[in-house]
Write a protein that holds these residues in place. Structure first.
Motif, PDB file in Angstrom:
ATOM      1  N   ARG A  83       0.852  -1.194   0.000  1.00 28.65           N
ATOM      2  CA  ARG A  83       0.000   0.000   0.000  1.00 28.65           C
ATOM      3  C   ARG A  83       0.883   1.238   0.000  1.00 28.65           C
ATOM      4  N   HIS A  84       0.373   2.296  -0.585  1.00 32.43           N
ATOM      5  CA  HIS A  84       1.059   3.588  -0.555  1.00 32.43           C
ATOM      6  C   HIS A  84       0.332   4.462   0.451  1.00 32.43           C
ATOM      7  N   GLU A  85       1.021   4.772   1.548  1.00 29.48           N
ATOM      8  CA  GLU A  85       0.473   5.672   2.552  1.00 29.48           C
ATOM      9  C   GLU A  85       1.341   6.916   2.593  1.00 29.48           C
ATOM     10  N   PRO A  86       0.875   7.993   1.943  1.00 27.70           N
ATOM     11  CA  PRO A  86       1.673   9.217   1.918  1.00 27.70           C
ATOM     12  C   PRO A  86       1.983   9.701   3.331  1.00 27.70           C
ATOM     13  N   SER A  87       3.192  10.207   3.509  1.00 31.61           N
ATOM     14  CA  SER A  87       3.597  10.730   4.808  1.00 31.61           C
ATOM     15  C   SER A  87       2.818  12.006   5.104  1.00 31.61           C
ATOM     16  N   MET A  88       2.846  12.414   6.346  1.00 31.58           N
ATOM     17  CA  MET A  88       2.162  13.649   6.743  1.00 31.58           C
ATOM     18  C   MET A  88       2.750  14.832   5.975  1.00 31.58           C
ATOM     19  N   VAL A  89       4.041  14.864   5.792  1.00 34.39           N
ATOM     20  CA  VAL A  89       4.684  15.957   5.056  1.00 34.39           C
ATOM     21  C   VAL A  89       4.193  15.982   3.612  1.00 34.39           C
ATOM     22  N   ALA A  90       4.105  14.811   2.976  1.00 33.59           N
ATOM     23  CA  ALA A  90       3.633  14.743   1.591  1.00 33.59           C
ATOM     24  C   ALA A  90       2.189  15.226   1.488  1.00 33.59           C
TER      25      ALA A  90
END
Length: 98
Positions: A83-90
């Motif tokens: 899965r792709h879980e974007p970081s908070m920064v992204a």
């Protein structure tokens, strides 16, 4: 390609959607474990150099690349779920005008 090497090949894969997220289910010809480290061969640093964290990606079977820092894995026998879980920064970068 994620999880392939001289001894392991992808048998089948599919892309599904769970809770609005794209999940890749990749089936291999032998048992697989979730990647735990950042192998030089996965990131093209075969010359012995290092690759900055922001430039490290996993390549999925359909050609999509996801940042290594935003990939989540779940291994079960011969199946690896990615899965792709974007970081908070992204996520913040998408909404901030800088």
């Amino acid at each position: 390609m994620i999880g392939t090497n001289e001894d392991r090949e992808i048998v089948d894969w599919r892309k599904i959607t769970e809770d609005g997220q794209t999940v890749y289910e990749i089936e291999y010809d032998e048992p697989v474990s979730a990647p735990t480290g950042r192998s030089k061969s996965l990131f093209g640093a075969s010359s012995g150099g290092t690759v900055p964290a922001g430039e490290q990606y996993f390549h999925l079977p359909d050609g999509k690349r996801i940042p290594a820092s935003e990939a989540v894995f779940d291994a079960d026998g011969t199946t690896l779920r990615v899965r792709h879980e974007p970081s908070m920064v992204a996520r913040l970068r998408r909404y901030l005008p800088w």
